[in-house]
Each structure stands twice: as structure tokens, then as C-alpha cells.
Enzyme design. Structure first.
Site, short mmCIF file in Angstrom:
data_model
loop_
_atom_site.label_atom_id
_atom_site.label_comp_id
_atom_site.label_asym_id
_atom_site.label_seq_id
_atom_site.Cartn_x
_atom_site.Cartn_y
_atom_site.Cartn_z
N ASP A 14 -22.56 77.76 -53.37
CA ASP A 14 -22.65 77.39 -51.96
C ASP A 14 -24.06 77.56 -51.42
OD1 ASP A 14 -20.02 76.72 -51.74
OD2 ASP A 14 -19.58 78.08 -50.07
N LYS A 68 -7.89 82.31 -57.44
CA LYS A 68 -7.27 83.47 -56.76
C LYS A 68 -8.16 83.87 -55.59
CE LYS A 68 -5.77 88.25 -57.35
NZ LYS A 68 -6.81 88.91 -56.58
N SER A 106 -10.93 85.42 -59.07
CA SER A 106 -11.17 86.49 -58.11
C SER A 106 -12.66 86.83 -57.95
CB SER A 106 -10.37 87.70 -58.59
OG SER A 106 -10.13 88.60 -57.58
#
Lengths: 455, 436
Positions: free
Chosen positions: B305, B319, B294
Site C-alpha cells: 500500500d 485472515k 494474518s
């Protein structure tokens, strides 16, 4: 209303539930108008509305509400459930004791489907599926996350179709077993002469049970050419069924008198069920075999025969399901039906077997006393099972009596409990319990043992 | 973020990890009659109330119903009854009566690893590096950490006397008044000349502040500059969405951190880092494990990224959904419901997939453990990812501890240190951009 005593924890697994439409009007009149109920319904509707509008993906209303209904009923006890319209239709077809499937009673344990018992003469039985087996996958898909009803619906299907079950057993590699579904006709009563002693097995109390018993007795009489020397009534692994069938079966052994009484919430709607006058097996010694998987209607029969002093009960303490479920159609069945625990039942001596079971008069084990745990799941082990009222009372007593404990006769019996285990080297398949029942009837000790119990 | 709802990226498996709580949502009008089956539900409720073998509590029945319905949606949606809801709001503040110190066991004594500046211990002159040898005159020796801490904790307002040993000084007895102290959301220490911070969860509203302060302290301890930082998110099961965004923002100079999307694409919200970066040139390794879920995956995913950090460890839990905690009117508890999915800056959903580390490192020996992990996609009723392309850990790429590696040492941390101290850090960063 017709009452049903469903099989152990089984949800529509074997299709053995009576239904009726008789009670709808009465229920409608009794509808309470508690403001609390409306407040709670508001809360429920509020949450449902929010889920519908804001949940991350679109949700089907019908499924959502059905899951809610199941959640509500599961919080009550393991035997209350909602039967949706499709299942209800199927249920009606099945009351006769015929359905299409693989033929086994199942329950749920640790998220897996657990076999309570395969039905005699079914594809499951023929394929070697045994009581206690776990089904972990159906057609290669895990059962985890499925409700029992969902799992059962997937296992069922149309005649001729195949289904592959992955079976797990303790200490064995999981194996895939492919079964061809077919109409399982529930020959619930079987009989034979075992070592010269008439033997009757009832595997389930569906509508064929009582007629099957009458037929079996007639056939056995022909086989022995006259008077029966005794009868062994085998109710082992019989998970129960219809209440009225248990009364009729008991009537074969009893000459009138009470078989069982049921009581609802307030004790107001107490009802007593009596045997028909005259008995089919007058003067014939009876040994009833029970085990940990004998439940519900089986326990009614064993309890009546025991309490009325009509026979000897042999084996191990039974499952302990002392509650009665009513099948209540909703809007004439268009909305399905509600299977709800509405009553407890009591044996003729007034005891409830809920959570405690029937103790046999003679404890005989199938398994050697090897220190291993051969016990099976019982009612008291089920999540949310309702408590025995006597147990609750005992707790209260100990408080009022200042901690002075009264040694009840039950406790004393437990202390003296002697279990007859199979001798060393005995092959389990030879069925020690049955051998002992045969030996008891042949020995001529039956009358003396029965008389001892009366005193 | 929406000012109305408190978004929670709570613990991957249980509701007890909810910490986030913010504002009430005004109740929407209910058009209950349009639920075809609501009438069946009401009928059944009425029958149960009149006919069940025992008297029943309507509230308990409704709770059972709500749990039944919500559990079927996904593993993270649930009904929170009023009492639990109140408790969770209290727990979110994580207040306890204590001295405001973080401790470890060293040489049979309690060692202060950190003293909160606003805590009573700090005020009484106790500092990081001090030892506690006795509590109320009783020696600590022979007790385990839990037992020892038990004696220090107590009711706020009650004093406790501790015997404090500062290295190279005589032990002294100090009486400290216990106070309501906020537990710090992080731990930090210098690890082989590098900065090391452990984020146990994102449940604490002060997490970002605590982290900023820890970085200042580390910077001081390391002589004014942190040569490299390890952010340990192993076992971190998540928490508040806002905290994952603001922590990511510390290390990013503006730009997207993540986006969340509800049922319709039009509901997309984008979260951005604030302009300006705290420590622009400092290399960062993020340590993750299969238990990182999460909010932890948001932080690891955004830094990866954006090419700001190298992620090391094992593939994360996966999740990728956001739960809203919606208080229900009339003090009826709350509805905790999955309302959105989130996407990393590159537009990937981690739902059921997780974050793949740049360097796969196993904590344990090669014992087949790689194949036995509970992950989001193994939970019943888990949401599915539309991206079903292959995303498995490649066994041959996993570094395992050598046979001689001491069992009580942390191989993943050791590898993170090695990466930061060598050119491998830059190699792994370069490999990230090669893929894009």
C-alpha cells in the site's frame, strides 16, 4: 419417566422421541450444591460476559448459550443433546410417528450429513437415496460448519415445499436430488409372505411399532390360513426408538420373564423390564435378521430373543448402542428439553452390548467376500462414545493377573466365526441374508440349530 | 497499542500457534443475571451432574461448553485450558538446549548456515560455513538432518563433542556445553547477490531485532550494501501484531502501517511506523503464498500500500481479524477471542480476500491447483468482509514455471530475483501507483 432409545446418532432427525414431565420435581430435589459447580459457572459466566462486551461483532446471547449447551453435551457422548423449545414442540407432534420432511435418518460424519437409512415409503426412499449417501449441500449451500440439528432443520420444512440435496457417493459424481416435503407417516411395520415364509420388517420403534406388529401377525395368519410355519423378523438398519416399544415387541415372542434391565450411574436405580405373560407366537420358529445398522431398541429385541433361546439371530454383528437416553423437559418444556444418556441396558443374561453389539448365532453377509470393506459405522466408531464396562474390566484384569491373558469365550467364538457369504455372481439386491433365513425355516433344521445353541 | 492486552494475530487455523502473551486484563464486573438463558445452562449442568450415566467432571463440561460456544463465533476464537495456556507461554519463549546454530545438509554433512553470536557454538569458535562431520565421534554420513540434529540437541548443561571441519583446515574435535538458546525467528542467506530473509512466523518477540541483525550481516557479506532484498513470507501464518508493525517500521519512514477496529468505529486504533527508515533506497520483493496469513498479510499489505515493495507469489490467506488472549482470573486458563478487524493503510480489510500480489507467480505447474486451496473464506463460520467486490486471481496473469524448470528449484524465488535484477521491479512499482 419415559425412556427413549434414539436412533443412531440422530438428533431430532426423525422425530421419534417420547417425552414426559414426570421427573422434574425429583430432579429439583437432587440438585447438588458443589462449590466447584459454582466456581465453574462463574468462569462460564465470565467468558460469556466478555464475549458479549468485546467480541468483534455483536453476538446474540441466546445463540451463544445454546451453542455452549450443545458443546457441553456433545463432549459427553454422541446421543446427548439439547432440544430447544421449537424443536421440542415439533418433537411432541412427532412422537406419534408422523412429521413433515423427506424421511431419512441421518448422522454426521467428517462434517457432512450421512444417511443412515431412508424411511420406507418416504420421498427420500422414492428418490433413490441410500444408506451411506453423503449430503454435502442443501439447496446449494454447503453443510460444512452446520451442526446435525441445524442441517436437519434446514432439510425439514412445510408440506409441499421442495428441497434440493446434493448427494455424494463414493466413486460417483455428486448429484442434485430435489424432493418434495410431505408428512411422512411412518408405517414402521411391513409384512409379506416370502417364498411361503411369513416375513415382518420393523423399520423403527415408534409408538406404531407394537400395534403394527400385532396387526401384521394377524394379517399373516389370515394369509397362510392357520398356523405360521415360522416368522422372519427383520430388524436390519432399524436404528431403534422407544424402550417401551421394544419391550412390547419382545412380548409377542416371550411368555413373561425378563426382556432387558437398565442401570444408572450407581447401579442403584436398576430396573428390570419383563414381557407380558402369554405369547402371540407360541411355538412358531423365529429368525431375527440383524446387521451393522441394527441399533438400540433393535438390539434389545434381538438380545432378548437370543438370550432367552427363543429364536435364532442371523446376519452380522449389530451396531452396539447399549445406552438409554431420557428426555427431560426443562421448566415444563418452556426451555426445551434435555436428551441425556442416563442408563445402560443389559440383556437378560446380564451383558451390555455397548460398543460390542449383538453377535448373530449365524453369521450371514449380504456382501461377497471380495476383500472390500462393506462394514458400516458402529457405535464404537462414534466420537466420544461411552466405553463398554466389560472392556474396562478386561483392561484391569490384565494388570492384576500379571499379564496372563485368559482366553475368554468371546475370543474363542471370534476365532471360530464362520461367515456365510453370497456365492459368486449373486446379485446383492436378491438379499442373501433373507434367502438364508427363508432356507433355514424351510429346511426343518431350525429346531436342531436352536438346540445346538442351548448346549 | 493498548498496554493492557496482548494482541495476537495467530496462526490461521490452530490455536497452537499462539505465542503472544502479555498482560492480564483486570476482570470486569459480571452481570450474569441479564443472560436470559444462563439459567437454562445452569439447570442443564446440574441435571448432567446428577443424572448422567457416568460420573462427570464439571471442569470438562464447562470446557466443552466454552469450546462449543466459541467455535461457533469464528474459527479463531477458543478457550485455552490452564495447562495448555502454561505450555503456550513456555513455547512463546522457544527455548531449547542446544548450541545456537542453524544447520542445513550439504554433501552428507551438516553445514552451519548461521551461528548465533550469543550461542555456545559461536563462543567455542564455530562459524557459519563450517561443517560438522561427526557427533560424539560418530560420523554424520548416511544420516538425515533430523537424526543428525537429534544427537546435537540435549539437556542444557550437558556437553557434546562435535567434529568440526572448517574448509581448508584439518577437522578438529570441539566440546561445547549445551545451553538454553533462543531459536532465531528468521533465516537469512545471500541469494544470487541479493539479500534473502525467511520469516517463518511472527510469534517471536525478538523477530524485529533478529531481522535487523540479519540485515547487518547480509550487508557485510554483500560488501557494505544490499542491492535488493527478498522477504519470504510464504507459509508464514502470522503471530504477534506488534512484531508485524515493528518489522514494517524497519522499511517505512513513519506513517500508518495498519489500523484496527473493534465492534464500534470509535474503537479504531492506528499503528504507525517509526520515523526514519533502515535502508531507504533498497528495492524489496515480498514473497507470499496462500498460506501467508494474518501478521504476514499486514507486512505485505503495508509495504504494498505504501509503495515500498513489490509483492510476488499467490493471493494470501485472508485472515483480517485480531485475537486477544485474555487470561481468566483464578488460573482458569485464557479466552482467545476475535476482538478486532484490521485494515491496511489504504483502508482495505483483507478478511476473506487476502493480499493480491503485484506479480502472480505459481510455485507449481499449471495443474488446476489454483482452484483448490483452503482459504479463510472457506473456513466454517468465518467472518465476512463487507467488501464483496470481485477479487479473484486472474488466471491469465499467473506465471507458471516452464516445463523445463527443475522440480527441486524454487520458481517463485527465481522470479523474485529476476524482478529485482531488471527494470520489471520499477515497472511493477509504477503499476501500483497507477491503480491508486
Amino acid at each position: 419417566m419415559k425412556y427413549v432409545l434414539p436412533v443412531v446418532g440422530t438428533v431430532a432427525a426423525v422425530g421419534l422421541f417420547a417425552f414426559s414431565t414426570a421427573n422434574q420435581a425429583a430432579l429439583a430435589v437432587e440438585k447438588p450444591s458443589y462449590s466447584d459447580t459454582f466456581e465453574q459457572l462463574d468462569l462460564f459466566a465470565d467468558v460469556m460476559a466478555r464475549v458479549r462486551s468485546d467480541y468483534v461483532v455483536e453476538v446474540e446471547d441466546g445463540e451463544l448459550i445454546e451453542d455452549a449447551i450443545n458443546g457441553m453435551l456433545q463432549s459427553l457422548d454422541p446421543h446427548s443433546s439439547y432440544v430447544n423449545p421449537d424443536d421440542f414442540l415439533r418433537l411432541q407432534e412427532q412422537t406419534s410417528g408422523r412429521y413433515v420432511g423427506v424421511g431419512m435418518e441421518v448422522t454426521q460424519e467428517d462434517g457432512y450429513v450421512k444417511v443412515v437409512s431412508p424411511i420406507d415409503g418416504s420421498p427420500a426412499k422414492e428418490a433413490g437415496i441410500k444408506s451411506g449417501d453423503y449430503i454435502t449441500e442443501i439447496d446449494g449451500k454447503t453443510v460444512l460448519g452446520l451442526s446435525l440439528t441445524e442441517a436437519v432443520n434446514i432439510i425439514r420444512g412445510e408440506t409441499g415445499e421442495s428441497v434440493t440435496l446434493t448427494i455424494a457417493r463414493i466413486d460417483e459424481e455428486p448429484q442434485d436430488i430435489t424432493l418434495i416435503r410431505r408428512a411422512v407417516d411412518r408405517a414402521v411395520v411391513t409384512h409379506e409372505i416370502k417364498d411361503g415364509v411369513p416375513y415382518i420388517r420393523i423399520s423403527q420403534f415408534n409408538e406404531k411399532a407394537a400395534p403394527g406388529l400385532v396387526e401384521a401377525i394377524a394379517q399373516l395368519r389370515r394369509d397362510v390360513d392357520g398356523k405360521l410355519p415360522g416368522v422372519i423378523l427383520d430388524l436390519r438398519t432399524n436404528p431403534g426408538g422407544l424402550l417401551d416399544q421394544s419391550i412390547k415387541i419382545s412380548s409377542a415372542f416371550l411368555d413373561g420373564g425378563e426382556v432387558v434391565s437398565t442401570r444408572g450411574r450407581e447401579g442403584a436405580d436398576q430396573q428390570s423390564y419383563t414381557a407380558e405373560p402369554g405369547q402371540l407366537l407360541k411355538g412358531v420358529p423365529v429368525v431375527v435378521l440383524i446387521d451393522e445398522a441394527s441399533a438400540s431398541a433393535s438390539e434389545i429385541v434381538a438380545g432378548a430373543i437370543q438370550d432367552r433361546g427363543r429364536g435364532l439371530v442371523m446376519g452380522m454383528t449389530s451396531f452396539g448402542k447399549g445406552s438409554v437416553q431420557s428426555l427431560i423437559p426443562l421448566r415444563g418444556g418452556r426451555d426445551g428439553a434435555l436428551r441425556l444418556t442416563t442408563q445402560r441396558y443389559y440383556t437378560p443374561s446380564g451383558r451390555s452390548i455397548q460398543g460390542t453389539g449383538i453377535d448373530p448365532d449365524l453369521f450371514v453377509s449380504s456382501y461377497p467376500n471380495d476383500g472390500e470393506d462393506h462394514t458400516r459405522m458402529s457405535e464404537a466408531d462414534l466420537p466420544n462414545s461411552i466405553l463398554n464396562e466389560d472392556a474396562e474390566e478386561i483392561v484391569d484384569d490384565s494388570v492384576t493377573e500379571d499379564g496372563v491373558t485368559d482366553d475368554t469365550t468371546e475370543d474363542a467364538a471370534e476365532d471360530e466365526m464362520i461367515i456365510d457369504y453370497p456365492p459368486e455372481g449373486f446379485v446383492i439386491q436378491d438379499d442373501h441374508q433373507l434367502q438364508q433365513a427363508i432356507a433355514l425355516i424351510k429346511s426343518g433344521d431350525y429346531d436342531q440349530r436352536l438346540a445346538e445353541l442351548q448346549n | 497499542m493498548s498496554p493492557k492486552q496482548g494482541f495476537v494475530l495467530a496462526g490461521a487455523l490452530t490455536a497452537s500457534l499462539i505465542a503472544g502473551w502479555s498482560y492480564a486484563v483486570p476482570p470486569k464486573p459480571i452481570d450474569a443475571p441479564s443472560f436470559e438463558k444462563l439459567q437454562i445452562f445452569a439447570d442443564i449442568l446440574t441435571i448432567v451432574e446428577t443424572k448422567y450415566v457416568e460420573p462427570v467432571e464439571t471442569q470438562a463440561l464447562i470446557e466443552g461448553a466454552l469450546n462449543g460456544a466459541l467455535a461457533k463465533l469464528d474459527p479463531h476464537s477458543s478457550y485455552v485450558p490452564p495447562t495448555t495456556f502454561t505450555e503456550q507461554r513456555k513455547a512463546a519463549r522457544r527455548e531449547y538446549g542446544g548450541l545456537g546454530i542453524e544447520v542445513i545438509m550439504e554433501g552428507g554433512l551438516i553445514k552451519i548456515s548461521f551461528a548465533l553470536e550469543e550461542g555456545p557454538a559461536f563462543a567455542a569458535g564455530i562459524r557459519s560455513g563450517d561443517f560438522i562431520t561427526a557427533v560424539e565421534g560418530e560420523s554424520i554420513l548416511g544420516r538425515d538432518l533430523d537424526e543428525a540434529v537429534e544427537g546435537i540437541r540435549g539437556l542444557a548443561g550437558d556437553p557434546v563433542t562435535v567434529t568440526v571441519l572448517t574448509p581448508d583446515q584439518e577437522p578438529r574435535d570441539i566440546s561445547v556445553m549445551r545451553a538454553q538458546v533462543r531459536g532465531r525467528a528468521i533465516r537469512h542467506r545471500v541469494e544470487q547477490g541479493l539479500g534473502y530473509v525467511v520469516l517463518e512466523s511472527f510469534n517471536n518477540t525478538e523477530l524485529t531485532t533478529d531481522l535487523e541483525r540479519a540485515l547487518e550481516i547480509l550487508s557485510e557479506e554483500l560488501g557494505g550494501e544490499i542491492p535488493g532484498l527478498i522477504i519470504d513470507l510464504r507459509g508464514n501464518r502470522g503471530g504477534l501484531l506488534t512484531q508485524s508493525v515493528s518489522v514494517s517500521g524497519l522499511f517505512l519512514d513513519g506513517g500508518e502501517v495498519l489500523s484496527v477496529r473493534g465492534r464500534k468505529d470509535i474503537d479504531t486504533e492506528r499503528y504507525h511506523a517509526e520515523a526514519g527508515e533502515l535502508l531507504p533506497d533498497m528495492p524489496i520483493v515480498v514473497l507470499v503464498s496462500p498460506g501467508s496469513a494474518s501478521a504476514a498479510e499486514i507486512l505485505a499489505g503495508s509495504l504494498q500500500d505504501r509503495g515500498r515493495a513489490v509483492v510476488v507469489g499467490r493471493r494470501t490467506f485472508g485472515k483480517g481479524s485480531v485475537q486477544s488472549v485474555i487470561p481468566l482470573p483464578g488460573n482458569k486458563g485464557a479466552l482467545r477471542m476475535t476482538t478486532q478487524r484490521y485494515y491496511t493503510p489504504s483502508g482495505k480489510s483483507i478478511q476473506g480476500r487476502g493480499i493480491m500480489p503485484d506479480q502472480l507467480v505459481s510455485a507449481l505447474d499449471d495443474n488446476g491447483e489454483l482452484r483448490r486451496r483452503i482459504r479463510e473464506d472457506s473456513l466454517p463460520n468465518a467472518l465476512r468482509n463487507t467488501d464483496t467486490s470481485d477479487y479473484e486471481e486472474i488466471y491469465d496473469d499467473v506465471m507458471f514455471p516452464p516445463e523445463t524448470f527443475p522440480i527441486d528449484e524454487d520458481f517463485q524465488l527465481r522470479t523474485a530475483v529476476d524482478i529485482l535484477k531488471t527494470s520489471r521491479y520499477q515497472d511493477l512499482l509504477n503499476a501500483q501507483s497507477d491503480l491508486d
